[in-house]
Enzyme design. Structure first.
Site, mmCIF file in Angstrom:
data_model
loop_
_atom_site.group_PDB
_atom_site.id
_atom_site.type_symbol
_atom_site.label_atom_id
_atom_site.label_comp_id
_atom_site.label_asym_id
_atom_site.label_seq_id
_atom_site.Cartn_x
_atom_site.Cartn_y
_atom_site.Cartn_z
ATOM 1 C CG ASP A 22 -9.622 -0.536 4.806
ATOM 2 O OD1 ASP A 22 -9.692 -0.824 3.593
ATOM 3 O OD2 ASP A 22 -9.272 -1.351 5.679
ATOM 4 C CD GLN A 50 -3.089 -4.850 6.640
ATOM 5 O OE1 GLN A 50 -2.988 -3.873 5.910
ATOM 6 N NE2 GLN A 50 -3.707 -5.956 6.257
ATOM 7 C CE LYS A 78 -3.646 -2.669 2.134
ATOM 8 N NZ LYS A 78 -4.228 -3.187 3.388
#
Length: 295
Positions: free
Chosen positions: A121, A98, A54
């Protein structure tokens, strides 16, 4: 019949090319670079790989990636505090925690510490609710990537029967809501569904999102169905690929299908978050749209 590949690498590259142009215009207009903050807890090798990928994509489009590595022993309270600091940081446009975090951490509490305006996200309750009610906000990145991939190949969804195998709050549940918003008829299944094969066999669109290799057998796939495999474990997907590809009309490879689209959507939504923050800043200052740069 041999299925056409749904090429996530090619389609994600097209998204990133567009974002690269938008970032350059944004920097010219505002004199700053969009920033994605990534939070990584512990030493899981796969998570480190994902975060590194990323960061590389951010650099490719001209964004800045700010990485926060935290010890696996961190408490939920401390993690929440760190994320709230990023939420309040005026230099940060988007935040990624994450997944997964260590078992002792309350992951939902950590997700909810992300300000909705920076939830690129799409993991907070606010983002899910806005998505479910079709009121804007940020999509969960993998479901958003799946929808973008289906759109890239002009795959019709209205009136079709979609079976989602998986019920996680950041993949299975939201992708079902996005399919429903496109007027598909959606059935949710999971690893404990009775007669899973029968449900899959009736599906025009199958979205596999469990993370159990070869859970879905190739012979279950209805001839001509669209197969989207979002599972990944032991370097393989949830769907038995070769026999499924002989029956499906379209299928995603693993890897190279859904994964690249997830990252592309994350980067794209970070760009959107940066633009929205500058638009809001301009509104507070009473500036005209001409001074805020392109949308």
């Amino acid at each position: 019949m041999t299925a056409q590949i749904l090429d996530g690498r090619a389609q994600s590259a097209a998204i990133l090319d567009r974002v690269t142009t938008q970032v350059a215009a944004f920097v010219a207009a505002h004199g700053r670079v969009p920033v994605l903050a990534t939070v990584l807890v512990g030493d899981d090798p796969a998570s480190h790989t994902y975060v590194r990928m990323k960061a590389n994509r951010c650099a490719k489009v001209g964004m800045q990636s700010r990485r926060l590595d935290l010890d696996a022993s961190i408490s939920t309270e401390t993690l929440v505090e760190k994320i709230r600091e990023l939420s309040a940081d005026p230099e940060v446009d988007g935040i990624l925690l994450q997944h997964p975090v260590p078992d002792h951490i309350d992951e939902r509490a950590a997700f909810e510490a992300i300000a909705p305006a920076k939830d690129v996200d799409g993991v907070t309750r606010t983002s899910f609710a806005m998505m479910a009610f079709d009121e804007g906000g940020f999509h969960s990145a993998t479901p958003g990537g799946i929808m973008a991939l289906l759109d890239a190949y002009d795959i019709p969804l209205a009136g079709r029967h979609a079976v989602v195998v998986g019920r996680s709050p950041i993949l299975g549940k939201p992708v079902g809501m996005l399919l429903l918003a496109r007027n598909a008829t959606v059935t949710y299944c999971h690893s404990r569904t009775t007669d899973l094969a029968d449900h899959v066999a009736r599906a025009d669109v199958v979205v596999a999102a469990v993370g159990r290799p070869a859970l879905i057998r190739g012979e279950w796939i209805k001839p001509g169905a669209v197969v989207v495999d979002a599972g990944y474990a032991d370097n393989s997907g949830d769907v038995e690929y070769e026999p499924a590809a002989e029956r499906a009309s379209y299928i995603t490879p693993v890897p190279g299908g859904v994964g690249p689209m997830t990252i592309a959507v994350l980067i794209d939504q970070t760009m959107k978050a940066a633009q929205a923050r500058e638009t809001a800043r301009a509104a507070r200052l009473g500036l005209t749209a001409a001074t805020t740069g392109p949308e």
